[in-house]
Scaffold this motif. Sequence first.
Motif, mmCIF file in Angstrom:
data_model
loop_
_atom_site.group_PDB
_atom_site.id
_atom_site.type_symbol
_atom_site.label_atom_id
_atom_site.label_comp_id
_atom_site.label_asym_id
_atom_site.label_seq_id
_atom_site.Cartn_x
_atom_site.Cartn_y
_atom_site.Cartn_z
ATOM 1 N N ILE A 148 0.855 -1.194 0.000
ATOM 2 C CA ILE A 148 0.000 0.000 0.000
ATOM 3 C C ILE A 148 0.885 1.236 0.000
ATOM 4 N N GLN A 149 0.609 2.138 -0.936
ATOM 5 C CA GLN A 149 1.453 3.323 -1.117
ATOM 6 C C GLN A 149 0.885 4.531 -0.380
ATOM 7 N N THR A 150 0.596 4.366 0.893
ATOM 8 C CA THR A 150 0.158 5.504 1.712
ATOM 9 C C THR A 150 0.921 5.479 3.023
ATOM 10 N N LEU A 151 1.012 6.642 3.698
ATOM 11 C CA LEU A 151 1.738 6.707 4.962
ATOM 12 C C LEU A 151 1.062 5.862 6.027
ATOM 13 N N SER A 152 -0.277 5.911 6.076
ATOM 14 C CA SER A 152 -0.985 5.152 7.109
ATOM 15 C C SER A 152 -0.918 3.649 6.871
ATOM 16 N N GLY A 153 -0.739 3.245 5.608
ATOM 17 C CA GLY A 153 -0.716 1.810 5.307
ATOM 18 C C GLY A 153 0.666 1.284 4.997
ATOM 19 N N ALA A 154 1.708 2.041 5.344
ATOM 20 C CA ALA A 154 3.073 1.627 5.018
ATOM 21 C C ALA A 154 3.382 0.272 5.651
ATOM 22 N N GLY A 155 3.946 -0.626 4.859
ATOM 23 C CA GLY A 155 4.292 -1.950 5.350
ATOM 24 C C GLY A 155 3.177 -2.969 5.237
ATOM 25 N N SER A 156 1.994 -2.561 4.790
ATOM 26 C CA SER A 156 0.854 -3.469 4.665
ATOM 27 C C SER A 156 0.639 -3.855 3.210
ATOM 28 N N SER A 157 -0.031 -4.981 3.013
ATOM 29 C CA SER A 157 -0.389 -5.432 1.670
ATOM 30 C C SER A 157 -1.850 -5.126 1.405
ATOM 31 N N ASP A 158 -2.208 -5.133 0.127
ATOM 32 C CA ASP A 158 -3.573 -4.747 -0.215
ATOM 33 C C ASP A 158 -4.592 -5.861 -0.011
ATOM 34 N N ILE A 159 -4.131 -7.135 0.034
ATOM 35 C CA ILE A 159 -5.083 -8.236 0.220
ATOM 36 C C ILE A 159 -4.635 -9.128 1.362
ATOM 37 N N VAL A 160 -5.632 -9.793 1.966
ATOM 38 C CA VAL A 160 -5.398 -10.780 3.019
ATOM 39 C C VAL A 160 -5.905 -12.116 2.487
ATOM 40 N N VAL A 161 -5.029 -13.113 2.470
ATOM 41 C CA VAL A 161 -5.361 -14.416 1.890
ATOM 42 C C VAL A 161 -5.330 -15.482 2.984
ATOM 43 N N SER A 162 -6.386 -16.290 3.052
ATOM 44 C CA SER A 162 -6.446 -17.398 4.015
ATOM 45 C C SER A 162 -7.053 -18.608 3.316
ATOM 46 N N GLY A 163 -6.853 -19.774 3.887
ATOM 47 C CA GLY A 163 -7.392 -20.979 3.268
ATOM 48 C C GLY A 163 -7.757 -22.021 4.296
ATOM 49 N N GLN A 164 -8.812 -22.770 4.013
ATOM 50 C CA GLN A 164 -9.249 -23.832 4.920
ATOM 51 C C GLN A 164 -10.122 -24.820 4.153
ATOM 52 N N GLY A 165 -9.814 -26.106 4.284
ATOM 53 C CA GLY A 165 -10.645 -27.148 3.694
ATOM 54 C C GLY A 165 -10.798 -27.047 2.190
ATOM 55 N N GLY A 166 -9.754 -26.674 1.499
ATOM 56 C CA GLY A 166 -9.819 -26.597 0.045
ATOM 57 C C GLY A 166 -10.430 -25.318 -0.495
ATOM 58 N N GLU A 167 -10.740 -24.352 0.379
ATOM 59 C CA GLU A 167 -11.326 -23.085 -0.073
ATOM 60 C C GLU A 167 -10.410 -21.932 0.306
ATOM 61 N N ILE A 168 -10.072 -21.122 -0.681
ATOM 62 C CA ILE A 168 -9.225 -19.942 -0.471
ATOM 63 C C ILE A 168 -10.129 -18.726 -0.337
ATOM 64 N N THR A 169 -9.877 -17.899 0.661
ATOM 65 C CA THR A 169 -10.630 -16.656 0.858
ATOM 66 C C THR A 169 -9.687 -15.472 0.683
ATOM 67 N N VAL A 170 -10.067 -14.548 -0.192
ATOM 68 C CA VAL A 170 -9.261 -13.347 -0.461
ATOM 69 C C VAL A 170 -10.090 -12.126 -0.082
ATOM 70 N N LYS A 171 -9.533 -11.288 0.787
ATOM 71 C CA LYS A 171 -10.210 -10.065 1.223
ATOM 72 C C LYS A 171 -9.262 -8.882 1.066
ATOM 73 N N LEU A 172 -9.847 -7.697 0.982
ATOM 74 C CA LEU A 172 -9.040 -6.484 1.056
ATOM 75 C C LEU A 172 -8.643 -6.243 2.502
ATOM 76 N N SER A 173 -7.397 -5.840 2.716
ATOM 77 C CA SER A 173 -6.951 -5.536 4.077
ATOM 78 C C SER A 173 -7.619 -4.255 4.575
ATOM 79 N N ASP A 174 -7.625 -4.080 5.899
ATOM 80 C CA ASP A 174 -8.243 -2.867 6.472
ATOM 81 C C ASP A 174 -7.526 -1.607 5.995
ATOM 82 N N ALA A 175 -6.198 -1.681 5.920
ATOM 83 C CA ALA A 175 -5.436 -0.513 5.452
ATOM 84 C C ALA A 175 -5.781 -0.196 3.999
ATOM 85 N N GLU A 176 -5.968 -1.241 3.172
ATOM 86 C CA GLU A 176 -6.319 -1.019 1.771
ATOM 87 C C GLU A 176 -7.726 -0.447 1.650
#
Length: 553
Positions: A148-176
């Motif tokens: 993320i190219q902002t001061l408040s989101g420095a060091g963060s990524s734009d998406i959060v990826v998790s997986g369980q039981g063969g299913e991948i979940t992709v969300k936007l991060s709070d900073a994004e």
Amino acid sequence: MLQFELWKRVLIWAVCAAGIILSLPNAFYTRVEQANDARAAIEKTGATPALEAQAARWPSYLPSDLVNLGLDLRGGAHLLAEVRVADVYKSRMEALWPEIRDALRGERATVGTIRLQPSPDDELRIRISQPDGMAKALEVVRGLSRPIQTLSGAGSSDIVVSGQGGEITVKLSDAEKLATDDRTVRQSLEIIRRRIDEVGTREPTIQRQGSDRILIQVPGIGSAAELKAVIGTTAQLTFNPVVSRGTNPDASAGVGNKLVPAQNEPGVYYTIEAAPVVTGEELVDAQPSFDQNGRPAVSFRFNTSGARKFGDYTRDNIGSPFAIVLDDEVISAPVIQAHIAGGSGIITGNFTVEESTNLAVLLRAGALPAGLDFLEERTIGPELGQDSIDAGKLATGVAFAAVLVFMTLAYGLFGIFANIALILNVTLLFGLLSMVGATLTLPGIAGIVLTVGMAVDANVLIFERIREELKTAKGPARAIELGYEKALSAILDANITTFITAVILFAIGSGPVRGFAITLGLGLITSVFTAIYVTRLLISTWYDRRRPKTIEV
């Protein structure tokens, strides 16, 4: 010193003359305004006898800048809009799906087949057929994240990826999400400004309020409904592959698709792929035109990226229908007849000339990234604006006359000099307001009245100081000189502190508050100039000619 060098005299009178000339158009407001409109129309559409006659109503060698009248004086429309920032999350997820799908296909031996699952608007759920490959799948998808190219989101990524039981979940991060919300409101603000500028209104007020609201005030427009028609349409243009065509509005579109109605075919619905091939954001131009049958249409042109994608798709899908979708309605679904290179094309439909022109304006200005909810709307009629002008004139006139009478009665000849400077002060103020293109509102008129008071206050300080010096048996010339010298610090202190207040009001205020701050700030500058230089020059000129032995203030 009481005496003025010649160059100072010339400079002071030159400034006064310039102020009078700059403010002169405001004395003939309607005539000058009509002449300016005619000249603008001539530059845009060409000259006609009627326009040339109207432009000739005001000489071209004279200044033609006017003090713009605000919403409360001219009448117009007021809207407070809330941007539906959450709408952008859905489009972000839809645009991300093809990228994730293509990345996972390269690892099909490890993850198996990939299928998009029904998902909330702000996330993607993807099922893989080989759960043992989940670690690799998560690694691939996380590799698509961006910092993320902002001061408040420095060091963060734009998406959060998790997986369980063969299913991948992709969300936007709070900073994004925070960065996206801010970007969406800024983009909406700029697009609204461009759309209103395309219509040619005078001095609109368009500014952000809070985190997700936009204040829009447009003087001179007919109604709030007319203003909403200009800015309320999202004009979201996309080019989507067609899956099927039918008449059932409740038909299942399937995962990754959506069902949209045909704009000009009642009862017809198209199932299209949700992810567009090209979007209106890649348009660089749109102009009203006519098709080969002479019917109104809109021609368009893509940028380099859009032209390449558009050309590649038409090359690979000759014979397939291709939907042109505007605000979730199919306006045209032609069959691709040949490879369309060059990135240009034409949108046809049952348009009138006015509709094709408006659509071109909306597309050229850009698509709103999200919808708007109008929380407040008001229409101020021109009659009410004229009433405000009349009331402002009356209040200013009464205050001005009372001040002139008081100064004459209290200080005699010196009071008359102060009154001349006061008239020049207001003239200079209007000249400055015209030159900078400021907008005058009712609070601005209050700023003018306060300016008159501040100018009188400076003269009162000077004249009272001269009175005190005359009591010490000094000569008239020395008393006048000391009066100006000793009153200068008090005048500067009072005006500087008030000017600081005006700057703060301008910095943190909005709308009418800023109008008041601009008028007050410029008025303080002209007040100090007229009080210190103009009245002193008038008194000096009078004294040089009369050489009185004694004076009374």
